[in-house]
Design a protein around this motif. Structure first.
Motif, PDB file in Angstrom:
ATOM      1  N   ASN A 177     -25.789  41.830  30.139  1.00 35.74           N
ATOM      2  CA  ASN A 177     -26.614  42.450  31.195  1.00 35.74           C
ATOM      3  C   ASN A 177     -25.769  43.707  31.736  1.00 35.74           C
ATOM      4  O   ASN A 177     -25.092  43.587  32.489  1.00 35.74           O
ATOM      5  N   PRO A 178     -26.183  44.768  31.396  1.00 35.85           N
ATOM      6  CA  PRO A 178     -25.425  46.197  31.489  1.00 35.85           C
ATOM      7  C   PRO A 178     -25.858  46.576  32.883  1.00 35.85           C
ATOM      8  O   PRO A 178     -25.612  47.489  33.157  1.00 35.85           O
ATOM      9  N   LYS A 179     -26.998  45.979  33.401  1.00 34.98           N
ATOM     10  CA  LYS A 179     -27.390  46.232  34.755  1.00 34.98           C
ATOM     11  C   LYS A 179     -27.003  45.704  35.823  1.00 34.98           C
ATOM     12  O   LYS A 179     -26.703  46.345  36.979  1.00 34.98           O
ATOM     13  N   GLY A 180     -26.533  44.201  35.746  1.00 34.64           N
ATOM     14  CA  GLY A 180     -25.918  43.807  36.823  1.00 34.64           C
ATOM     15  C   GLY A 180     -26.780  42.390  37.194  1.00 34.64           C
ATOM     16  O   GLY A 180     -27.849  42.473  37.257  1.00 34.64           O
ATOM     17  N   ALA A 181     -26.039  41.271  37.641  1.00 31.20           N
ATOM     18  CA  ALA A 181     -26.789  40.197  38.006  1.00 31.20           C
ATOM     19  C   ALA A 181     -25.820  39.477  39.159  1.00 31.20           C
ATOM     20  O   ALA A 181     -24.588  39.865  39.287  1.00 31.20           O
ATOM     21  N   LYS A 182     -26.533  38.704  39.954  1.00 34.00           N
ATOM     22  CA  LYS A 182     -25.832  38.242  41.096  1.00 34.00           C
ATOM     23  C   LYS A 182     -25.054  36.702  40.575  1.00 34.00           C
ATOM     24  O   LYS A 182     -25.395  36.296  39.457  1.00 34.00           O
ATOM     25  N   VAL A 183     -24.383  36.461  41.494  1.00 34.06           N
ATOM     26  CA  VAL A 183     -23.330  35.347  40.865  1.00 34.06           C
ATOM     27  C   VAL A 183     -23.953  34.081  40.780  1.00 34.06           C
ATOM     28  O   VAL A 183     -23.503  33.251  39.574  1.00 34.06           O
ATOM     29  N   TRP A 184     -24.981  33.562  41.260  1.00 37.94           N
ATOM     30  CA  TRP A 184     -25.481  32.479  40.957  1.00 37.94           C
ATOM     31  C   TRP A 184     -26.405  32.484  39.943  1.00 37.94           C
ATOM     32  O   TRP A 184     -26.558  31.608  39.045  1.00 37.94           O
ATOM     33  N   ASP A 185     -26.630  33.521  39.255  1.00 36.10           N
ATOM     34  CA  ASP A 185     -27.238  33.614  37.862  1.00 36.10           C
ATOM     35  C   ASP A 185     -26.371  33.515  36.737  1.00 36.10           C
ATOM     36  O   ASP A 185     -26.549  32.932  35.740  1.00 36.10           O
ATOM     37  N   ILE A 186     -25.051  33.872  36.901  1.00 34.19           N
ATOM     38  CA  ILE A 186     -24.116  33.979  36.024  1.00 34.19           C
ATOM     39  C   ILE A 186     -22.994  33.136  35.804  1.00 34.19           C
ATOM     40  O   ILE A 186     -22.404  32.968  34.933  1.00 34.19           O
ATOM     41  N   ILE A 187     -22.193  32.774  37.006  1.00 35.25           N
ATOM     42  CA  ILE A 187     -20.813  32.273  37.144  1.00 35.25           C
ATOM     43  C   ILE A 187     -20.984  30.857  36.578  1.00 35.25           C
ATOM     44  O   ILE A 187     -20.030  30.781  35.769  1.00 35.25           O
ATOM     45  N   PRO A 188     -21.948  30.001  36.630  1.00 39.10           N
ATOM     46  CA  PRO A 188     -21.725  28.707  35.709  1.00 39.10           C
ATOM     47  C   PRO A 188     -21.507  29.058  34.142  1.00 39.10           C
ATOM     48  O   PRO A 188     -20.702  28.438  33.418  1.00 39.10           O
ATOM     49  N   GLY A 189     -22.681  29.934  33.638  1.00 39.36           N
ATOM     50  CA  GLY A 189     -22.346  30.655  32.041  1.00 39.36           C
ATOM     51  C   GLY A 189     -21.034  31.294  31.822  1.00 39.36           C
ATOM     52  O   GLY A 189     -20.666  30.711  30.800  1.00 39.36           O
ATOM     53  N   LEU A 190     -20.760  32.010  32.647  1.00 39.42           N
ATOM     54  CA  LEU A 190     -19.446  32.578  32.440  1.00 39.42           C
ATOM     55  C   LEU A 190     -18.173  31.727  32.193  1.00 39.42           C
ATOM     56  O   LEU A 190     -17.425  31.753  31.326  1.00 39.42           O
ATOM     57  N   ASN A 191     -18.128  30.408  33.097  1.00 37.32           N
ATOM     58  CA  ASN A 191     -17.098  29.804  33.088  1.00 37.32           C
ATOM     59  C   ASN A 191     -17.411  28.597  31.963  1.00 37.32           C
ATOM     60  O   ASN A 191     -16.271  28.164  31.258  1.00 37.32           O
ATOM     61  N   LEU A 192     -18.429  28.285  31.585  1.00 39.20           N
ATOM     62  CA  LEU A 192     -18.868  27.402  30.392  1.00 39.20           C
ATOM     63  C   LEU A 192     -18.371  28.271  29.214  1.00 39.20           C
ATOM     64  O   LEU A 192     -17.915  27.620  28.165  1.00 39.20           O
ATOM     65  N   ALA A 193     -18.791  29.607  28.972  1.00 37.86           N
ATOM     66  CA  ALA A 193     -18.251  30.367  27.820  1.00 37.86           C
ATOM     67  C   ALA A 193     -16.676  30.428  27.853  1.00 37.86           C
ATOM     68  O   ALA A 193     -16.161  30.251  26.908  1.00 37.86           O
ATOM     69  N   LEU A 194     -16.000  30.604  28.927  1.00 36.60           N
ATOM     70  CA  LEU A 194     -14.577  30.348  28.913  1.00 36.60           C
ATOM     71  C   LEU A 194     -14.030  29.135  28.411  1.00 36.60           C
ATOM     72  O   LEU A 194     -12.976  29.099  27.406  1.00 36.60           O
ATOM     73  N   GLU A 195     -14.702  28.044  28.979  1.00 34.64           N
ATOM     74  CA  GLU A 195     -14.374  26.863  28.438  1.00 34.64           C
ATOM     75  C   GLU A 195     -14.087  26.752  27.036  1.00 34.64           C
ATOM     76  O   GLU A 195     -13.503  25.741  26.524  1.00 34.64           O
ATOM     77  N   ASN A 196     -15.271  27.066  26.383  1.00 26.35           N
ATOM     78  CA  ASN A 196     -15.517  27.044  24.832  1.00 26.35           C
ATOM     79  C   ASN A 196     -14.851  28.109  24.218  1.00 26.35           C
ATOM     80  O   ASN A 196     -15.420  28.454  23.019  1.00 26.35           O
ATOM     81  N   GLY A 197     -14.230  28.897  24.488  1.00 23.31           N
ATOM     82  CA  GLY A 197     -13.328  30.069  23.916  1.00 23.31           C
ATOM     83  C   GLY A 197     -14.043  31.242  23.594  1.00 23.31           C
ATOM     84  O   GLY A 197     -13.686  32.037  22.609  1.00 23.31           O
ATOM     85  N   LEU A 198     -15.175  31.699  24.330  1.00 21.42           N
ATOM     86  CA  LEU A 198     -15.766  32.953  23.844  1.00 21.42           C
ATOM     87  C   LEU A 198     -15.109  33.979  24.803  1.00 21.42           C
ATOM     88  O   LEU A 198     -14.434  33.924  25.753  1.00 21.42           O
ATOM     89  N   SER A 199     -15.142  35.173  24.210  1.00 24.06           N
ATOM     90  CA  SER A 199     -14.915  36.333  25.118  1.00 24.06           C
ATOM     91  C   SER A 199     -16.012  36.787  26.240  1.00 24.06           C
ATOM     92  O   SER A 199     -16.978  36.858  26.020  1.00 24.06           O
ATOM     93  N   VAL A 200     -15.372  37.009  27.506  1.00 25.65           N
ATOM     94  CA  VAL A 200     -16.009  37.057  28.607  1.00 25.65           C
ATOM     95  C   VAL A 200     -15.735  38.496  29.262  1.00 25.65           C
ATOM     96  O   VAL A 200     -14.390  38.532  29.907  1.00 25.65           O
ATOM     97  N   VAL A 201     -16.502  39.382  29.607  1.00 22.71           N
ATOM     98  CA  VAL A 201     -15.925  40.587  30.089  1.00 22.71           C
ATOM     99  C   VAL A 201     -17.027  40.793  31.212  1.00 22.71           C
ATOM    100  O   VAL A 201     -18.320  40.625  31.265  1.00 22.71           O
ATOM    101  N   VAL A 202     -16.411  41.020  32.467  1.00 22.24           N
ATOM    102  CA  VAL A 202     -17.311  41.345  33.775  1.00 22.24           C
ATOM    103  C   VAL A 202     -16.755  42.679  34.470  1.00 22.24           C
ATOM    104  O   VAL A 202     -15.614  42.838  34.663  1.00 22.24           O
ATOM    105  N   ASN A 203     -17.835  43.531  34.660  1.00 22.70           N
ATOM    106  CA  ASN A 203     -17.459  44.979  35.052  1.00 22.70           C
ATOM    107  C   ASN A 203     -16.497  45.610  34.324  1.00 22.70           C
ATOM    108  O   ASN A 203     -15.554  45.922  34.896  1.00 22.70           O
TER     109      ASN A 203
END
Length: 226
Positions: A177-203
């Motif tokens: 999402n190059p436009k930006g989203a709020k924390v409740w939209d994204i933080i569960p997915g960001l952390n599950l992505a980290l747990e499963n070895g994906l690359s995660v970049v924020v801002n």
């Protein structure tokens, strides 16, 4: 696990939540909220109050409480219905996102797609796919879409939970999402992505699981590593 109990709560009340999909009203930002959103939030809020009273709630539909609550030692972050536009339009691609933090450290998360009966929680094992499909946010304009890098398959679904679920399981190669989203939209997915070895970049910086403020929007990209 708090997440497992809230999953059961959603499943028990799913028919009631879905019965309210024709109750949409416009919010000040032009997006819809339905009585289904509010019921889901109230169910979780009451459940937390009765069973986990030492946790504060940060939720999309309770902005007046969020600025104070996210600074508490124990925080539950909730998007009661992500993809409300889909929900009120009769589409099945809507979700519930929930995340638990203690003392600024992530403890557990869940991405729920209740009408599709798909749930992804901290600690789950699942089949991983290899995809060339890139998920992108529905916030992109026509001009933004025309500038997308050629050579990829793109999908616009309009539900961050659905997109996060698919990138974590490998059904999408990436989601951004190059436009930006709020924390409740994204933080569960960001952390599950980290747990499963994906690359995660924020801002434009590597994300390491830190708790994010509810008062900002965050640009991000999640990428399956080759």
């Amino acid at each position: 696990m708090i997440i497992e109990e809230i999953k059961n709560l959603i499943q028990v009340h799913l028919n009631e939540i879905m019965s309210l999909r024709n109750t949409k009203t416009l919010k000040a930002d032009g997006s819809y909220v339905s009585q289904g959103d509010l019921l889901c939030e109230n169910l979780v809020k009451q459940y937390i109050k009765e069973n986990f009273p030492d946790y504060a709630l940060v939720s999309e539909e309770s902005p007046e409480e969020n600025t104070i609550n996210w600074r508490k030692d124990k925080v539950i972050i909730l998007d009661p219905i992500d993809g409300t536009e889909n929900f009120v339009s009769g589409l099945k691609e809507w979700g519930v996102a929930i995340c638990v933090y203690e003392n600024g450290i992530h403890k557990e998360s869940m991405l729920a797609l209740p009408e599709l009966d798909c749930y992804l929680k901290t600690g789950d094992t699942f089949e991983r796919f290899e995809s060339r499909i890139c998920g992108i946010s529905s916030s992109l304009t026509k001009e933004d879409i025309l500038k997308l890098e050629p050579g990829f398959e793109y999908r616009i679904i309009g539900c961050a939970v659905y997109n996060m679920y698919n990138v974590v399981t490998g059904s999408f190669f990436s989601f951004e999402n190059p436009k930006g989203a709020k924390v409740w939209d994204i933080i569960p997915g960001l952390n599950l992505a980290l747990e499963n070895g994906l690359s995660v970049v924020v801002n434009n910086e590597e994300y390491k699981g830190e708790l994010l403020s509810p008062n900002e929007k965050y640009k991000f990209k999640i990428l399956n590593k080759k």
